[in-house]
Write a protein that holds these residues in place. Structure first.
Motif, PDB file in Angstrom:
ATOM      1  N   SER A  68       0.825  -1.212   0.000  1.00 21.99           N
ATOM      2  CA  SER A  68       0.000   0.000   0.000  1.00 21.99           C
ATOM      3  C   SER A  68       0.861   1.266   0.000  1.00 21.99           C
ATOM      4  O   SER A  68       1.978   1.274   0.532  1.00 21.99           O
ATOM      5  N   SER A  69       0.326   2.323  -0.579  1.00 23.66           N
ATOM      6  CA  SER A  69       0.923   3.664  -0.527  1.00 23.66           C
ATOM      7  C   SER A  69       2.388   3.682  -0.940  1.00 23.66           C
ATOM      8  O   SER A  69       3.262   4.114  -0.188  1.00 23.66           O
TER       9      SER A  69
ATOM     10  N   ASP B  26      -3.834  -0.909  -1.651  1.00 22.12           N
ATOM     11  CA  ASP B  26      -4.539   0.308  -1.255  1.00 22.12           C
ATOM     12  C   ASP B  26      -3.683   1.566  -1.399  1.00 22.12           C
ATOM     13  O   ASP B  26      -2.470   1.553  -1.179  1.00 22.12           O
ATOM     14  N   HIS B  27      -4.357   2.657  -1.769  1.00 21.49           N
ATOM     15  CA  HIS B  27      -3.733   3.987  -1.844  1.00 21.49           C
ATOM     16  C   HIS B  27      -2.595   4.059  -2.873  1.00 21.49           C
ATOM     17  O   HIS B  27      -1.567   4.688  -2.633  1.00 21.49           O
TER      18      HIS B  27
ATOM     19  N   ASN C 205      -9.076   3.176  -2.564  1.00 19.32           N
ATOM     20  CA  ASN C 205      -8.486   4.431  -3.012  1.00 19.32           C
ATOM     21  C   ASN C 205      -7.430   4.212  -4.104  1.00 19.32           C
ATOM     22  O   ASN C 205      -6.320   4.754  -4.040  1.00 19.32           O
TER      23      ASN C 205
END
Length: 366
Positions: A274-275, A302-303, A331
């Motif tokens: 993520s991210s 995610d992200h 997201n």
């Protein structure tokens, strides 16, 4: 008169012998008292006496929770503010304690010296199999850890070192100690200061050891080059099952070696990235590895701005990897149509894995 004198002599001799016997008995009794006092001397198997004595020497107020937990297997002292002085007293108790097997001391402001002192104290009895020293500013204090991880001595299976200001030097020292280790299966190194060099040390560890099952490296500064080292080590590693690389600035460039690794690795079950600034272009490289991987069941993206550009790659990865049952897309700027498709496919797979009953909880794209 002669007879009377002889009788008196015999009486005197008997009296003297009796006195000698009484003296001997008296000495024997004294020795017996000494033995009894030795037997009655209090034992300190919990380390309470050692802790209280050190508190008294330092003018510290003993902590009632410490005294309670010294008698239990699980010491829960998270967020207690023990500090560098309090740990001096606690260490004395732990040097003696033969009961505690789980020690949780996250967020106690121990600092480098306090952490090292505590680690050295644990070596004296070597009872602890789960150790959490997260958020203590350990830094160079990690120097006290290698002896606890030594082959044929270590019993630690779970090690939490989150948020300890550990840099690349500390990563190298730790990995060198873990290479011959045969007990640690869970390792949390998240929220530290590892960069490319730290990634190289960890990659070398993964390449040479087959013990660690779960590794958390989230919130470091590995970047693409650090990721490349870790991916290289994973190619030969069939033991690691869970890897968290979230929040490391891996970018699209980091997805290239990671995708190549997934095409070869046959042990990883759960991957969290993520991210990491991954766009559709980067996910395309990652998807090539996901869709042919034989063990991966869950990927958390995610992200990351996967967008429409990476939508086709997401679908190819889901269709290609029949063992994939969870894909986090929170997201990620993907279309509703793709979400609906992924949700439906993964739902059916989880339902099938559950034997046709209710689906396994969690993991669907959102």
């Amino acid at each position: 008169d002669a007879a009377a004198a002889e009788a008196a002599a015999w009486a005197a001799a008997d009296a003297k012998g009796g006195d000698d016997e009484d003296d001997a008995n008296s000495v024997s009794d004294i020795g017996g008292d000494d033995d009894l006092s030795d037997q009655e001397e209090p034992q300190d198997s919990y380390g309470k006496l050692a802790y209280l004595t050190k508190c008294d020497e330092m003018g510290l107020v003993p902590v009632s929770q410490v005294l309670k937990y010294l008698e239990q297997e699980d010491m829960q002292l998270t967020h207690y503010g023990v500090g560098p002085r309090g740990v001096l007293a606690l260490a004395e108790g732990l040097r003696v304690n033969g009961t505690i097997t789980t020690l949780r001391m996250a967020d106690n402001h121990l600092g480098p010296e306090g952490c090292q002192l505590l680690l050295e104290a644990l070596k004296d009895r070597n009872n602890v199999s789960e150790l959490d020293l997260s958020d203590n500013g350990m830094g160079k204090g990690i120097a006290g850890l290698p002896p606890l991880l030594a082959p044929k001595f270590s019993i630690i299976t779970t090690l939490h070192l989150r948020g300890n200001k550990l840099g690349d030097r500390e990563a190298k020292l730790l990995c060198e100690a873990l290479v011959p280790n045969t007990t640690v299966t869970y390792l949390d190194l998240s929220v530290n200061l590892f960069t490319e060099k730290g990634g190289a040390a960890i990659g070398g560890l993964l390449e040479t050891t087959a013990i660690i099952k779960e590794l958390n490296l989230a919130w470091n500064n590995l970047r693409a080059k650090g990721c490349a080292h870790i991916a290289s080590g994973l190619k030969a590693n069939g033991a690691l099952e869970v890897l968290n690389l979230g929040w490391n600035g891996l970018g699209n460039e980091g997805m290239i070696p990671l995708g190549e690794c997934l095409a070869i690795n046959g042990g990883l079950v759960e991957l969290m990235i993520s991210s990491n600034g991954i766009s559709g272009k980067g996910f395309k490289a990652l998807a090539d590895g996901i869709k042919v991987n034989q063990s991966l069941a869950s990927v958390e993206l995610d992200h990351n701005n996967i967008g429409e550009e990476g939508g086709a790659a997401v679908r190819d990865a889901v269709d290609g990897n029949k063992g994939l049952v969870a894909l986090g897309l929170n997201n990620c700027n993907v279309t509703d149509e793709l979400r609906t498709y992924v949700d439906a496919v993964l739902f059916q797979r989880r339902k099938q894995q559950a034997g046709g009953g209710a689906p396994v909880e969690g993991g669907a794209a959102a």
